[in-house]
Design a protein around this motif. Structure first.
Motif, PDB file in Angstrom:
ATOM      1  N   VAL A  71      48.228  23.154  28.847  1.00  0.00           N
ATOM      2  CA  VAL A  71      48.953  23.281  30.123  1.00  0.00           C
ATOM      3  C   VAL A  71      48.485  24.543  30.856  1.00  0.00           C
ATOM      4  N   TRP A  72      48.345  25.631  30.102  1.00  0.00           N
ATOM      5  CA  TRP A  72      47.925  26.892  30.736  1.00  0.00           C
ATOM      6  C   TRP A  72      46.461  26.839  31.164  1.00  0.00           C
ATOM      7  N   LEU A  73      45.658  26.131  30.381  1.00  0.00           N
ATOM      8  CA  LEU A  73      44.252  26.012  30.807  1.00  0.00           C
ATOM      9  C   LEU A  73      44.140  25.142  32.051  1.00  0.00           C
ATOM     10  N   GLY A  74      44.992  24.115  32.124  1.00  0.00           N
ATOM     11  CA  GLY A  74      45.028  23.277  33.333  1.00  0.00           C
ATOM     12  C   GLY A  74      45.407  24.107  34.539  1.00  0.00           C
TER      13      GLY A  74
ATOM     14  N   GLY B 272      45.835  30.903  15.991  1.00  0.00           N
ATOM     15  CA  GLY B 272      46.166  30.447  14.636  1.00  0.00           C
ATOM     16  C   GLY B 272      46.193  28.942  14.473  1.00  0.00           C
ATOM     17  N   SER B 273      46.378  28.194  15.545  1.00  0.00           N
ATOM     18  CA  SER B 273      46.488  26.734  15.378  1.00  0.00           C
ATOM     19  C   SER B 273      45.121  26.057  15.450  1.00  0.00           C
ATOM     20  N   THR B 274      44.339  26.347  16.436  1.00  0.00           N
ATOM     21  CA  THR B 274      43.034  25.696  16.562  1.00  0.00           C
ATOM     22  C   THR B 274      42.073  26.590  17.331  1.00  0.00           C
ATOM     23  N   ASN B 275      40.824  26.373  17.094  1.00  0.00           N
ATOM     24  CA  ASN B 275      39.821  27.182  17.796  1.00  0.00           C
ATOM     25  C   ASN B 275      39.237  26.460  18.992  1.00  0.00           C
ATOM     26  N   LEU B 276      39.711  25.238  19.220  1.00  0.00           N
ATOM     27  CA  LEU B 276      39.174  24.482  20.356  1.00  0.00           C
ATOM     28  C   LEU B 276      39.472  25.163  21.681  1.00  0.00           C
ATOM     29  N   VAL B 277      40.488  25.997  21.682  1.00  0.00           N
ATOM     30  CA  VAL B 277      40.870  26.656  22.928  1.00  0.00           C
ATOM     31  C   VAL B 277      39.714  27.508  23.477  1.00  0.00           C
TER      32      VAL B 277
ATOM     33  N   GLY C  92      36.209  28.431  27.765  1.00  0.00           N
ATOM     34  CA  GLY C  92      34.845  28.705  28.243  1.00  0.00           C
ATOM     35  C   GLY C  92      34.422  27.702  29.298  1.00  0.00           C
ATOM     36  N   ARG C  93      34.772  26.453  29.074  1.00  0.00           N
ATOM     37  CA  ARG C  93      34.397  25.397  30.034  1.00  0.00           C
ATOM     38  C   ARG C  93      35.133  25.586  31.368  1.00  0.00           C
ATOM     39  N   VAL C  94      36.401  25.967  31.266  1.00  0.00           N
ATOM     40  CA  VAL C  94      37.176  26.193  32.499  1.00  0.00           C
ATOM     41  C   VAL C  94      36.570  27.359  33.278  1.00  0.00           C
ATOM     42  N   LEU C  95      36.256  28.427  32.571  1.00  0.00           N
ATOM     43  CA  LEU C  95      35.706  29.605  33.254  1.00  0.00           C
ATOM     44  C   LEU C  95      34.322  29.320  33.840  1.00  0.00           C
ATOM     45  N   SER C  96      33.499  28.606  33.087  1.00  0.00           N
ATOM     46  CA  SER C  96      32.155  28.307  33.614  1.00  0.00           C
ATOM     47  C   SER C  96      32.261  27.347  34.797  1.00  0.00           C
TER      48      SER C  96
ATOM     49  N   ALA D  16      32.932  33.388  30.549  1.00  0.00           N
ATOM     50  CA  ALA D  16      32.882  32.152  29.775  1.00  0.00           C
ATOM     51  C   ALA D  16      32.039  32.331  28.513  1.00  0.00           C
ATOM     52  N   ILE D  17      30.960  33.121  28.628  1.00  0.00           N
ATOM     53  CA  ILE D  17      30.059  33.291  27.470  1.00  0.00           C
ATOM     54  C   ILE D  17      30.815  33.863  26.263  1.00  0.00           C
ATOM     55  N   GLU D  18      31.753  34.786  26.547  1.00  0.00           N
ATOM     56  CA  GLU D  18      32.543  35.388  25.457  1.00  0.00           C
ATOM     57  C   GLU D  18      33.239  34.316  24.626  1.00  0.00           C
ATOM     58  N   TYR D  19      33.886  33.399  25.345  1.00  0.00           N
ATOM     59  CA  TYR D  19      34.633  32.341  24.670  1.00  0.00           C
ATOM     60  C   TYR D  19      33.685  31.348  23.993  1.00  0.00           C
ATOM     61  N   LEU D  20      32.605  31.023  24.685  1.00  0.00           N
ATOM     62  CA  LEU D  20      31.694  29.997  24.157  1.00  0.00           C
ATOM     63  C   LEU D  20      30.942  30.499  22.930  1.00  0.00           C
TER      64      LEU D  20
END
Lengths: 255, 333
Positions: A133-136, A162-167, A172-176, A184-188
């Motif tokens: 929701v927050w990424l949206g 702690g739940s998943t690393n998919l975030v 990264g995709r949202v930022l790019s 984005a590179i930091e996250y990716l």
């Protein structure tokens, strides 16, 4: 069931896989859902959509599959269809914040910023918010060039800790997508460490590096192509990343 | 187990549900993808965010004018697109129909003053549609409206001129100065010519062509950028003479062979019984009428009428105006 509890990204983790007597995996909703998520990580939206549909055929009450279908339609650029399908899913899961957030993303990408903002406002006003929701909301705000977008990304990461690393990959995709390649590179970077077999993660990383003129872009894109040979997007990006002059230009002027 | 849909022991389905809810989403037709992309690009182009440094009031005004008025004009380069995006195409359907009518009139009467009048109407009507897409809601004073109308009409005029040059690059036209009975053309008729046909293959004796023949000023030939419609009479290597027939008519004679006067009329300024011209290689003799009196030396005639084949601009293929005689030009040989 946790949304990503059935995922297997590591060959060693086979404990959760259900098999029948002859050793073949049981083709139930969880199996197809797992396949869909793997296809998504491979950047194959069409196959992922098919697998989400198969998962729904097995279990119509599986929210993750409905949500996945809507997301895949968005990834495929079919925004009006995604909105229709989100409405359909909302009939089964009324006022679900994640579906509202997905509608917001579809509207934002379909150049309907007012509607997108309204859906996003509605989504964040609900209880039990997820990182999606927050990424949206971050994506909606980024398209409105709001500085609050990165705060939403941070909020999403805090929720997902702690739940998943998919975030990381999604953030990264949202930022790019919003043109903030260095953020984005930091996250990716983290995403490719978490999912070294994900062609999508390598491709997104390579794309951001290419946009900033980094020479590492080629290696990242080659890795993406190694994991998913003949991937059109990666091949196109590889061509773009080619020339030294172009790299220098992007390094100086940024994209 | 009456009334049960599944077996309570093994869970087998005993009677299937009458309706199965769909689980596969609707999909977009492939042909829609580029159109949707185009639509989104147009919306993106139309949306201009005000600069943060300008004052709030100016920003609002700029936002209003740029967002609605300017984007309306830009999108209305194709008339009706802005209205279609605003979902009010119906409000301008009559305007669009009239614009199409004017445009059709301009094309139908192309080359004449009526065609120019229709073109002017089409341009101003187009400008009106473009301004109606957003500017009229923002600007109410007459002088500003007139100013905007002038600017937009001028811009569209340039656009039409450019598009016309681009689309009809092969076609040109000109007014006939010498009547040719065989081709059914009279002095003052407007004819269409094709540039792609101005090559050795298509140029034959009797063809009407558009060529730079220059003008006669103070009884001297002047080469210039003026192009006239003329007829090819003699080809390279031939000898052209002018003689008076037994009937009293003046006619061209090519290497001893007289030419028919209804196909090859002799302009009055060339009626010289002693005229004899040897056509050099790569050139041809073009005949056309000039508004002049008196006699000219052979050198003057040579300077005007002997034109290199490669200088010929286009070959006439159609009588365009007057409408009553509109039709294709026949080949002589």
């Amino acid at each position: 069931m946790n949304r990503f509890s059935s995922l297997e990204f590591d060959d060693t983790d086979r404990s959760s896989k259900r098999e029948n007597r002859s050793g073949e995996p049981i083709r139930d909703a969880a199996y197809f859902y797992r396949q869909a998520e793997l296809s998504w990580l491979n950047g194959d939206w069409e196959l992922a959509l098919r697998n989400y549909s198969r998962a729904l055929e097995q279990n119509r009450a599986m929210f993750e599959a409905w949500s996945g279908q809507v997301m895949m339609l968005i990834e495929l650029g079919e925004y009006p269809e995604a909105q229709v399908w989100a409405d359909k899913a909302l009939e089964m899961f009324p006022e679900h914040p994640e579906l509202l957030a997905e509608k917001a993303i579809a509207c934002a990408r379909d150049e309907k910023p007012e509607k997108a903002m309204a859906y996003s406002d509605n989504a964040v006003s609900k209880e039990k918010l997820t990182w999606r929701v927050w990424l949206g909301r971050a994506e909606v705000l980024m398209r409105r060039r709001s500085r609050l977008a990165e705060d939403c990304v941070s909020k999403a990461r805090a929720l997902a800790s702690g739940s998943t690393n998919l975030v990381n990959l999604e953030a990264g995709r949202v930022l790019s997508g919003g043109g903030r390649y260095s953020a984005a590179i930091e996250y990716l970077d983290r995403a490719v460490r978490d999912f070294p077999k994900s062609a999508l993660a390598w491709y997104e990383l390579g794309r951001c590096q290419s946009q900033l003129g980094f020479s590492e872009a080629r290696a990242s894109l080659e890795q993406a192509l190694y994991l998913r040979p003949d991937w059109d997007c990666a091949l196109r990006e590889m061509k773009k990343a080619g020339g030294r002059g172009r790299r220098l230009w992007r390094r100086v002027f940024g994209g | 187990m009456p009334g049960q849909t599944t077996c309570f022991q093994c869970g087998c389905v005993l009677c299937a549900e009458s309706t199965t809810a769909p689980v596969r989403p609707p999909r977009m037709a492939a042909w829609k993808r580029p159109w949707r992309r185009l639509k989104r690009a147009a919306i993106r182009a139309a949306r201009i965010i005000p600069h943060p440094k300008v004052s709030q009031r100016t920003a609002e005004w700029l936002d209003r004018v740029l967002n609605r008025a300017l984007s309306g004009i830009l999108l209305s380069i194709v008339p009706g697109v802005a209205h279609a995006l605003q979902r009010r195409l119906r409000s301008v359907r009559l305007y669009l129909a009239l614009w199409v009518l004017f445009l059709f009139g301009a094309l139908f009467f192309y080359g004449g003053s009526l065609g120019m009048a229709f073109l002017g109407l089409a341009v101003t009507w187009h400008a009106w549609i473009a301004l109606k897409a957003g500017m009229w809601q923002q600007v109410h004073e007459l002088r500003y409206r007139l100013l905007a109308m002038g600017f937009v009409a001028a811009g569209l005029g340039f656009l039409y001129w450019g598009i016309g040059r681009l689309v009809l690059s092969d076609i040109t036209g000109g007014y006939v100065t010498q009547a040719v009975e065989f081709h059914r053309v009279s002095a003052g008729d407007f004819v269409l010519a094709r540039r792609s046909m101005a090559d050795v293959e298509h140029l034959t004796r009797g063809s009407l062509v558009l060529a730079p023949m220059g003008t006669i000023q103070a009884r001297r030939p002047r080469r210039g950028p003026y192009e006239v419609i003329a007829q090819i009479v003699a080809l390279p290597g031939e000898t052209l003479t002018v003689e008076k027939a037994a009937t009293g008519e003046t006619r061209f004679v090519i290497s001893g062979q007289p030419l028919e006067t209804d196909v090859y009329p002799v302009p009055r300024w060339l009626t010289r019984p002693d005229l004899s011209v040897k056509i050099p290689e790569g050139c041809c003799f073009l005949s056309t009428a000039y508004r002049t009196t008196g006699r000219y030396s052979t050198d003057t005639i040579l300077a005007l009428c002997v034109v290199p084949l490669e200088d010929i601009e286009a070959k006439v293929f159609m009588r365009w105006l007057p409408i009553g005689r509109r039709g294709f030009i026949r080949e002589v040989e």
